[in-house]
Design a protein around this motif. Structure first.
Motif, PDB file in Angstrom:
ATOM      1  N   VAL A   1      11.825  16.660  42.185  1.00 51.35           N
ATOM      2  CA  VAL A   1      12.370  17.312  40.993  1.00 51.35           C
ATOM      3  C   VAL A   1      12.398  16.327  39.832  1.00 51.35           C
TER       4      VAL A   1
ATOM      5  N   ALA B   1       9.051  15.990  38.356  1.00 56.20           N
ATOM      6  CA  ALA B   1       8.834  17.142  37.487  1.00 56.20           C
ATOM      7  C   ALA B   1       9.468  16.888  36.125  1.00 56.20           C
ATOM      8  N   PHE B   2      10.635  16.338  36.167  1.00 62.75           N
ATOM      9  CA  PHE B   2      11.379  16.040  34.946  1.00 62.75           C
ATOM     10  C   PHE B   2      10.610  15.031  34.089  1.00 62.75           C
ATOM     11  N   LEU B   3      10.086  13.992  34.747  1.00 63.91           N
ATOM     12  CA  LEU B   3       9.393  12.932  34.016  1.00 63.91           C
ATOM     13  C   LEU B   3       8.063  13.408  33.428  1.00 63.91           C
TER      14      LEU B   3
ATOM     15  N   ASP C   1       6.927  16.529  32.996  1.00 68.20           N
ATOM     16  CA  ASP C   1       6.834  17.877  32.445  1.00 68.20           C
ATOM     17  C   ASP C   1       6.351  17.893  31.002  1.00 68.20           C
ATOM     18  N   ARG C   2       6.677  16.839  30.278  1.00 72.15           N
ATOM     19  CA  ARG C   2       6.311  16.794  28.869  1.00 72.15           C
ATOM     20  C   ARG C   2       4.808  17.000  28.696  1.00 72.15           C
TER      21      ARG C   2
ATOM     22  N   SER D   1       3.470  20.526  30.862  1.00 67.67           N
ATOM     23  CA  SER D   1       3.811  21.847  30.335  1.00 67.67           C
ATOM     24  C   SER D   1       2.765  22.312  29.331  1.00 67.67           C
TER      25      SER D   1
ATOM     26  N   ASP E   1       3.750  22.772  35.668  1.00 67.20           N
ATOM     27  CA  ASP E   1       4.965  21.990  35.542  1.00 67.20           C
ATOM     28  C   ASP E   1       4.804  20.644  36.228  1.00 67.20           C
TER      29      ASP E   1
ATOM     30  N   LEU F   1      10.819  25.718  33.675  1.00 59.74           N
ATOM     31  CA  LEU F   1      11.254  24.521  34.391  1.00 59.74           C
ATOM     32  C   LEU F   1      12.776  24.475  34.270  1.00 59.74           C
TER      33      LEU F   1
ATOM     34  N   LEU G   1      15.591  23.590  36.899  1.00 54.19           N
ATOM     35  CA  LEU G   1      15.842  23.221  38.287  1.00 54.19           C
ATOM     36  C   LEU G   1      17.135  22.447  38.390  1.00 54.19           C
TER      37      LEU G   1
END
Lengths: 716, 82
Positions: free
Chosen positions: A319, A322-324, A326-327, A330, A335, A429, A431
């Motif tokens: 997760v 994904a956060f790192l 995603d920029r 996306s 994602d 996104l 989560l």
């Protein structure tokens, strides 16, 4: 409102959405539910009459709500119901997996002053995730019965019924309605914060989430791993480490598996089938065992890969990736989690594609599947490294390689970009960022095995069927030489030859292009690394005009080198590659499995080609070469590579007491190669690369022509 | 106290949700994660200036894209109460 005819006892099922209330309702009622229309309500509620301890009780399934104080339609509705309709007791249904987040609702409901029964649903799932709930402790703290139930499978329903029975036994009748919002909004919010804190304390006390790291430690780790600058490089570093582990552990296991299968085949199956008819023997050894073996050899890598993936996912790092990422992701309609798979594709595309199942939305899953095959897997890297070294100077080669990588990334992401409109996941996104967890070894293995079993069940059947079909095509009719023009495959090739000959594609090769065989082979090849075969195919225009000969010859020489390199334990094994080698004819250098001489067969170009190759590549079960030496010679005179001249040195087994002249022994026609002797040779001179034809030595014996050759990989 | 969108908040700032201008699935999911009108939340960190943000609601941390955060109206809480 207690209209006449309505039972006087009423239980209401309350809980958040997706906690399995309706399933529980069906379990409890056991009868088709009746839809009741309640005054003042816009929706119909499911009700059922159940007999509990001899008393008729009405069961109502209320809509899911997140908070008693929420502003949603359903929340208003539930409030309205509770204020209007008398309820004997509330059956509060909570998802045991997310107990921490769901307990506040239970506390809110408890504050209404009605008796409550806490049903912790999905208990099986919680147990599987290693979440342990101390129901008794929770019950004593809440002063209400707490039951672990799995309504999906019907576990724990009987005790629940008993508890409800006890509850209604003491109750007189449905009480007066409750008041849900006596206080001001501000007071409610304050109260909610209190519930949150209380719930957190309860969860900490009675719920055991496996090895969840304390919140402060999670924060501290996040400060490093999610650092605005260091986060992304750290992520790449960790992934690199993971690759190393996956291949470091998985490949030796794969090797071992292959060895086991080969041993079993040579020492057990072959002798056992000695008296069987040739067709049956061939079917079992070259069809069935090869098919099943292909699947099995891939099992270890897949298993290790999925264990690693489970570690990344269960620890909570996925997760965060994904956060790192995603920029950037996306923008491609993907994602951040898709990026992990893209990276995994650099190792091998197959498990990466299988891994896309972590993406929940179908759109983004398809999109990632489209993009992943463009990332250069390690086996393709091998081919590219060699091409770069062969055609470019030492200074330029790394740049060439880097540019190839860049191109692959551009193509992969370009693909995603092109198709994003079509497939773009509508999944936002959004989560939960769970605390870091140390997954238990058992859970990791369980998850790894589950995914691998999927592979065995789904892909496995397909692969075995494909291999069997290929076997059939290349062997039927059984009295013809395998893969000869008389077989189905050969006929197909001859049939399509007119179409492909003008563009310089050999008849047998054209089989591959026509795709019939290849569609099936692909299933196998994709697993065994598709890149290699593909690049080989494009590199070998077999029949050309004289003018283009040198270039082509060098390409073919290059192929030969590739074959040698495939036995390189560093690279080749990554994809444990097998392919029907007759399709790649390399003059003067044996990559052909053919050891049938048919000098008198009349026929067209394809057959002549065959004859030529057959003549050159007389059965040789073993062929060793020092790859470096070969390459040097080849690079020095790319236009006049003289493989033939070096043959003599290749067929011997340097450093080995038994200097096997495989070429001559095979020519004499009746000296079978001793199974396993090549291994002894390889270990005597570990730097010598070797390969042999035929999937076992037995298959190489003159007269028992194997349909395809296997580049065997020296085991160390 | 100022009204602004969640996306405009900086790390460590706290705010109360006042409106959610989001469609059904996102809204639903946010609610499940605890982002509801009236709830207070805190921005933990964000990736770059336009990247996703990590938000803490109660005891739950969640990540959401700036695009979604831009449709959540919040009322900034004074730093002191953090």
């Amino acid at each position: 409102m207690t209209a006449r005819g309505r039972p006087r006892l009423r239980l209401a099922l309350v809980g958040m959405p997706n906690t399995g209330k309706s399933t529980l309702f069906n379990r409890l009622s056991g009868v088709p539910a009746k839809v009741a229309n309640w005054p003042g309500m816009t929706v119909d509620l499911l009700t059922a009459k159940v007999i509990l301890g001899g008393r008729t009780v009405e069961l109502v399934d209320l809509p899911g709500l997140y908070s008693l104080h929420g502003f949603g339609e359903d929340e208003r509705l539930v409030r309205h119901f509770l204020e209007q309709e008398p309820v004997t007791a509330l059956v509060v249904v909570l998802n045991a997996v997310q107990l921490e987040r769901q307990l506040p609702l239970a506390l809110q409901l408890r504050s209404l002053g009605r008796p409550i029964v806490l049903v912790l649903n999905m208990a099986d799932e919680a147990r599987r995730l290693g979440i342990r709930v101390d129901a008794e402790r929770l019950a004593s703290k809440l002063d209400a019965p707490v039951l672990l139930v799995d309504s999906k499978h019907g576990h724990g329903i009987a005790p629940l019924k008993q508890a409800l029975q006890q509850l209604v036994a003491g109750a007189n009748s449905a009480d007066v309605p409750v008041v849900t919002s006596a206080s001001s909004e501000a007071a409610q919010l304050r109260a909610d914060d209190g519930y949150e804190a209380h719930a957190a304390a309860l969860a900490a006390d009675a719920v055991d989430i496996p090895h969840a790291l304390p919140a402060r430690l999670t924060d501290r780790i996040d400060r490093v791993l999610l650092h605005p600058l260091a986060g992304v490089p750290l992520f790449f570093l960790l992934m690199l480490l993971l690759f190393e582990v996956v291949y470091g552990v998985g490949l030796p296991l794969q090797d071992g598996m292959q060895w086991l299968i080969d041993e079993g085949k040579a020492n057990w199956l072959a002798p056992w089938l000695a008296s069987a008819s040739p067709a049956l023997k061939s079917f079992v050894l070259e069809g069935l065992v090869d098919g099943v073996g292909t699947v099995l050899t891939f099992l270890p890598v897949i298993l290790v890969f999925f264990i690693a993936m489970a570690l990344v996912e269960d620890s909570g790092y996925l997760v965060r990736i994904a956060f790192l990422m995603d920029r950037w992701m996306s923008r491609l309609g993907l994602d951040g989690r898709a990026f992990v798979m893209q990276l995994m594709g650099l190792g091998c595309n197959v498990p990466a594609i299988m891994g896309t199942r972590v993406l929940r939305s179908r759109g983004s899953r398809l999109l990632s599947m489209l993009a992943i095959p463009f990332s250069l897997c390690s086996a393709r890297l091998q081919v590219l490294v060699f091409l770069a070294a062969a055609f470019f100077s030492r200074q330029a080669a790394p740049l060439v390689l880097a540019s190839l990588y860049a191109v692959s990334f551009i193509v992969a992401f370009g693909t995603a970009l092109v198709w994003r409109r079509r497939f773009a996941g509508d999944e936002p996104l959004l989560l939960e960022l769970p605390p870091y967890r140390l997954p238990t070894l058992r859970a990791l293995f369980a998850q790894g095995w589950q995914s691998s079993r999927h592979f065995l069940e789904n892909a496995g059947v397909f692969i075995v069927a494909g291999v069997l079909l290929i076997w059939w095509l290349t062997h039927y009719p059984f009295d013809a030489a395998p893969a000869s023009p008389q077989t189905l495959a050969g006929r197909l090739a001859t049939f399509s030859a007119p179409l492909f000959a003008p563009i310089g594609i050999d008849a047998i090769l054209s089989l591959g292009v026509t795709g019939l065989v290849d569609r099936i082979l692909e299933a196998r090849d994709r697993l065994l690394c598709f890149g290699k075969l593909e690049s080989m195919r494009t590199m070998v225009p077999q029949k050309t005009r004289r003018g283009r000969r040198p270039r082509i010859k060098s390409l073919q020489a290059l192929l030969a080198e590739l074959a040698v390199r495939q036995s390189d334990p560093m690279m080749g094994e990554r994809c444990a590659y097998r392919f029907p080698i007759e399709r790649v004819h390399v003059p003067g250098f044996l990559i052909s499995g053919r050891n049938e001489r048919r000098p008198d067969t009349p026929g067209g170009d394809a057959q002549r080609q065959h004859r030529r190759v057959a003549a050159r590549s007389r059965p040789r079960c073993r062929l060793e070469a020092n790859g470096a030496q070969l390459r040097r010679r080849h690079l020095a005179r790319p236009d006049r590579t003289r493989w033939r001249s070096s043959r003599r040195s290749r067929v011997s087994c340097p450093g080995h007491p038994r200097r096997a002249r495989a070429g001559s022994s095979a020519r004499s026609g009746n000296t079978p190669m001793r199974p396993g002797s090549s291994r002894g040779c390889a270990s005597a001179r570990p730097h010598d690369r070797e390969y042999r034809t035929g999937s076992t030595a037995a298959a190489c014996r003159p007269g028992t022509a194997g349909p395809r050759c296997t580049l065997s990989i020296p085991r160390r | 106290m100022s009204i602004q969108v969640l996306a405009a908040l900086k790390p460590a700032q706290r705010a109360v949700v006042t409106a959610l201008d989001l469609e059904f699935p996102v809204r639903e999911k946010l609610a499940a994660l605890g982002v509801r009108i009236g709830r207070s939340l805190q921005v933990v960190r964000r990736v770059g200036s336009a990247g996703p943000m990590q938000v803490r609601v109660g005891h739950t941390d969640l990540i959401l894209r700036a695009a979604d955060a831009g449709r959540i109206t919040v009322e900034l809480l004074p730093e002191a109460s953090a």
